[in-house]
Design a protein around this motif. Structure first.
Motif, PDB file in Angstrom:
ATOM      1  N   ALA A  45      21.273  72.847  74.101  1.00 34.07           N
ATOM      2  CA  ALA A  45      20.569  72.085  73.067  1.00 34.07           C
ATOM      3  C   ALA A  45      20.082  70.769  73.634  1.00 34.07           C
ATOM      4  O   ALA A  45      20.716  70.172  74.514  1.00 34.07           O
ATOM      5  N   VAL A  46      18.945  70.333  73.135  1.00 30.42           N
ATOM      6  CA  VAL A  46      18.366  69.068  73.589  1.00 30.42           C
ATOM      7  C   VAL A  46      18.299  68.061  72.444  1.00 30.42           C
ATOM      8  O   VAL A  46      18.872  66.977  72.511  1.00 30.42           O
ATOM      9  N   LEU A  47      17.608  68.438  71.379  1.00 25.47           N
ATOM     10  CA  LEU A  47      17.314  67.474  70.315  1.00 25.47           C
ATOM     11  C   LEU A  47      16.906  68.247  69.074  1.00 25.47           C
ATOM     12  O   LEU A  47      16.152  69.213  69.173  1.00 25.47           O
ATOM     13  N   CYS A  48      17.412  67.833  67.918  1.00 24.23           N
ATOM     14  CA  CYS A  48      17.145  68.580  66.687  1.00 24.23           C
ATOM     15  C   CYS A  48      16.823  67.633  65.543  1.00 24.23           C
ATOM     16  O   CYS A  48      17.302  66.500  65.514  1.00 24.23           O
ATOM     17  N   ILE A  49      16.035  68.134  64.607  1.00 29.43           N
ATOM     18  CA  ILE A  49      15.703  67.372  63.415  1.00 29.43           C
ATOM     19  C   ILE A  49      15.981  68.254  62.204  1.00 29.43           C
ATOM     20  O   ILE A  49      15.599  69.422  62.173  1.00 29.43           O
ATOM     21  N   SER A  50      16.665  67.689  61.222  1.00 27.02           N
ATOM     22  CA  SER A  50      17.050  68.474  60.058  1.00 27.02           C
ATOM     23  C   SER A  50      15.920  68.529  59.044  1.00 27.02           C
ATOM     24  O   SER A  50      14.898  67.847  59.173  1.00 27.02           O
ATOM     25  N   SER A  51      16.115  69.329  58.007  1.00 31.19           N
ATOM     26  CA  SER A  51      15.115  69.447  56.945  1.00 31.19           C
ATOM     27  C   SER A  51      14.924  68.129  56.209  1.00 31.19           C
ATOM     28  O   SER A  51      13.883  67.921  55.583  1.00 31.19           O
ATOM     29  N   THR A  52      15.908  67.248  56.296  1.00 30.17           N
ATOM     30  CA  THR A  52      15.800  65.932  55.654  1.00 30.17           C
ATOM     31  C   THR A  52      15.541  64.845  56.684  1.00 30.17           C
ATOM     32  O   THR A  52      15.731  63.668  56.422  1.00 30.17           O
ATOM     33  N   ASP A  53      15.107  65.267  57.879  1.00 31.62           N
ATOM     34  CA  ASP A  53      14.703  64.378  58.973  1.00 31.62           C
ATOM     35  C   ASP A  53      15.842  63.595  59.615  1.00 31.62           C
ATOM     36  O   ASP A  53      15.608  62.565  60.257  1.00 31.62           O
ATOM     37  N   GLY A  54      17.050  64.087  59.440  1.00 32.00           N
ATOM     38  CA  GLY A  54      18.132  63.565  60.263  1.00 32.00           C
ATOM     39  C   GLY A  54      17.957  64.081  61.684  1.00 32.00           C
ATOM     40  O   GLY A  54      17.340  65.132  61.893  1.00 32.00           O
ATOM     41  N   THR A  55      18.466  63.337  62.675  1.00 29.44           N
ATOM     42  CA  THR A  55      18.269  63.753  64.060  1.00 29.44           C
ATOM     43  C   THR A  55      19.587  63.825  64.817  1.00 29.44           C
ATOM     44  O   THR A  55      20.515  63.070  64.533  1.00 29.44           O
ATOM     45  N   TRP A  56      19.643  64.746  65.763  1.00 25.82           N
ATOM     46  CA  TRP A  56      20.803  64.910  66.631  1.00 25.82           C
ATOM     47  C   TRP A  56      20.328  64.899  68.071  1.00 25.82           C
ATOM     48  O   TRP A  56      19.483  65.715  68.444  1.00 25.82           O
ATOM     49  N   TYR A  57      20.849  63.963  68.844  1.00 30.86           N
ATOM     50  CA  TYR A  57      20.473  63.832  70.234  1.00 30.86           C
ATOM     51  C   TYR A  57      21.616  64.360  71.096  1.00 30.86           C
ATOM     52  O   TYR A  57      22.706  63.795  71.092  1.00 30.86           O
ATOM     53  N   GLU A  58      21.348  65.415  71.808  1.00 32.17           N
ATOM     54  CA  GLU A  58      22.326  65.902  72.766  1.00 32.17           C
ATOM     55  C   GLU A  58      22.172  65.112  74.058  1.00 32.17           C
ATOM     56  O   GLU A  58      21.210  64.347  74.229  1.00 32.17           O
ATOM     57  N   ASP A  59      23.117  65.289  74.971  1.00 32.37           N
ATOM     58  CA  ASP A  59      23.134  64.456  76.177  1.00 32.37           C
ATOM     59  C   ASP A  59      21.808  64.419  76.937  1.00 32.37           C
ATOM     60  O   ASP A  59      21.396  63.341  77.385  1.00 32.37           O
ATOM     61  N   PRO A  60      21.091  65.541  77.099  1.00 29.66           N
ATOM     62  CA  PRO A  60      19.837  65.469  77.869  1.00 29.66           C
ATOM     63  C   PRO A  60      18.786  64.548  77.248  1.00 29.66           C
ATOM     64  O   PRO A  60      17.861  64.110  77.930  1.00 29.66           O
ATOM     65  N   ALA A  61      18.905  64.288  75.948  1.00 29.44           N
ATOM     66  CA  ALA A  61      17.867  63.556  75.236  1.00 29.44           C
ATOM     67  C   ALA A  61      18.203  62.093  74.971  1.00 29.44           C
ATOM     68  O   ALA A  61      17.311  61.313  74.657  1.00 29.44           O
ATOM     69  N   LYS A  62      19.454  61.759  75.106  1.00 29.92           N
ATOM     70  CA  LYS A  62      19.877  60.418  74.683  1.00 29.92           C
ATOM     71  C   LYS A  62      19.181  59.323  75.477  1.00 29.92           C
ATOM     72  O   LYS A  62      19.203  59.318  76.701  1.00 29.92           O
ATOM     73  N   GLY A  63      18.541  58.427  74.752  1.00 24.79           N
ATOM     74  CA  GLY A  63      17.896  57.279  75.358  1.00 24.79           C
ATOM     75  C   GLY A  63      16.525  57.540  75.946  1.00 24.79           C
ATOM     76  O   GLY A  63      15.841  56.600  76.358  1.00 24.79           O
ATOM     77  N   ARG A  64      16.095  58.815  75.977  1.00 24.15           N
ATOM     78  CA  ARG A  64      14.812  59.092  76.637  1.00 24.15           C
ATOM     79  C   ARG A  64      13.887  59.971  75.836  1.00 24.15           C
ATOM     80  O   ARG A  64      12.684  60.026  76.116  1.00 24.15           O
ATOM     81  N   PHE A  65      14.393  60.726  74.875  1.00 20.46           N
ATOM     82  CA  PHE A  65      13.549  61.642  74.097  1.00 20.46           C
ATOM     83  C   PHE A  65      13.543  61.208  72.636  1.00 20.46           C
ATOM     84  O   PHE A  65      14.510  60.628  72.131  1.00 20.46           O
ATOM     85  N   THR A  66      12.453  61.526  71.943  1.00 14.83           N
ATOM     86  CA  THR A  66      12.385  61.327  70.507  1.00 14.83           C
ATOM     87  C   THR A  66      11.802  62.574  69.855  1.00 14.83           C
ATOM     88  O   THR A  66      11.165  63.390  70.525  1.00 14.83           O
ATOM     89  N   ILE A  67      12.035  62.699  68.559  1.00 12.72           N
ATOM     90  CA  ILE A  67      11.551  63.869  67.828  1.00 12.72           C
ATOM     91  C   ILE A  67      10.919  63.398  66.532  1.00 12.72           C
ATOM     92  O   ILE A  67      11.364  62.417  65.939  1.00 12.72           O
ATOM     93  N   ALA A  68       9.866  64.096  66.114  1.00 14.10           N
ATOM     94  CA  ALA A  68       9.176  63.714  64.888  1.00 14.10           C
ATOM     95  C   ALA A  68       8.540  64.945  64.255  1.00 14.10           C
ATOM     96  O   ALA A  68       8.126  65.864  64.953  1.00 14.10           O
ATOM     97  N   ARG A  69       8.470  64.912  62.960  1.00 16.13           N
ATOM     98  CA  ARG A  69       7.886  66.020  62.193  1.00 16.13           C
ATOM     99  C   ARG A  69       6.552  65.561  61.602  1.00 16.13           C
ATOM    100  O   ARG A  69       6.462  64.461  61.056  1.00 16.13           O
ATOM    101  N   ASP A  70       5.529  66.397  61.715  1.00 14.77           N
ATOM    102  CA  ASP A  70       4.243  66.141  61.071  1.00 14.77           C
ATOM    103  C   ASP A  70       4.015  67.280  60.084  1.00 14.77           C
ATOM    104  O   ASP A  70       3.579  68.365  60.465  1.00 14.77           O
ATOM    105  N   SER A  71       4.344  67.035  58.848  1.00 15.53           N
ATOM    106  CA  SER A  71       4.266  68.095  57.841  1.00 15.53           C
ATOM    107  C   SER A  71       2.835  68.572  57.620  1.00 15.53           C
ATOM    108  O   SER A  71       2.597  69.753  57.382  1.00 15.53           O
ATOM    109  N   ALA A  72       1.883  67.657  57.709  1.00 18.77           N
ATOM    110  CA  ALA A  72       0.483  68.031  57.495  1.00 18.77           C
ATOM    111  C   ALA A  72       0.013  69.042  58.539  1.00 18.77           C
ATOM    112  O   ALA A  72      -0.819  69.906  58.245  1.00 18.77           O
ATOM    113  N   LYS A  73       0.572  68.939  59.748  1.00 18.21           N
ATOM    114  CA  LYS A  73       0.180  69.858  60.826  1.00 18.21           C
ATOM    115  C   LYS A  73       1.193  70.973  61.024  1.00 18.21           C
ATOM    116  O   LYS A  73       1.045  71.792  61.930  1.00 18.21           O
ATOM    117  N   ASN A  74       2.232  70.971  60.184  1.00 21.14           N
ATOM    118  CA  ASN A  74       3.261  72.009  60.291  1.00 21.14           C
ATOM    119  C   ASN A  74       3.817  72.087  61.715  1.00 21.14           C
ATOM    120  O   ASN A  74       4.011  73.173  62.279  1.00 21.14           O
TER     121      ASN A  74
END
Length: 121
Positions: A45-74
């Motif tokens: 696992a790297v990085l996850c975003i929940s249905s309510t936009d909570g985020t979980w950063y696993e070790d590979p992602a911490k401090g260097r990766f971000t995640i975002a949802r664009d609902s308009a673009k699905n």
């Protein structure tokens, strides 16, 4: 289905933006996870975003990766910065309906085709 894209060859220290596009269903109500698998290694696992936009950063992602949802673009994006050679892997996205899963891989399904990321000079 889910389709990951945006991979490529990047130098160490570089950046990439991966996209996970959903077709045939709406991402609303789904958690989306990014996972990767390097040659000869298990998927992780790297990085996850929940249905309510909570985020979980696993070790590979911490401090260097971000995640975002664009609902308009699905679409869910993962921005990767300061990439390292050990980040070379096939990257996949997957979905889980609802929230509360974190990045527990067994909770995710509908794995899309991955996108290859190669970090090398």
């Amino acid at each position: 289905q889910l389709q990951a894209s945006g991979g490529g060859l990047v130098q160490p220290g570089g950046s990439l933006r991966l996209s996970c596009v959903a077709s045939g269903f709406s991402l609303e109500g789904y958690s989306i996870g990014w996972f990767r698998q390097a040659p000869g290694k298990e998927r992780e696992a790297v990085l996850c975003i929940s249905s309510t936009d909570g985020t979980w950063y696993e070790d590979p992602a911490k401090g260097r990766f971000t995640i975002a949802r664009d609902s308009a673009k699905n679409t869910v994006y993962m921005h990767m910065y300061r990439l390292k050679p050990e980040g070379t892997a096939m990257y996949f996205c997957a979905r889980a309906y609802g929230s509360g899963f974190g990045c527990a891989m067994s909770s995710y399904d509908s794995w899309g085709r991955g996108t290859q990321v190669t970090v090398s000079s």
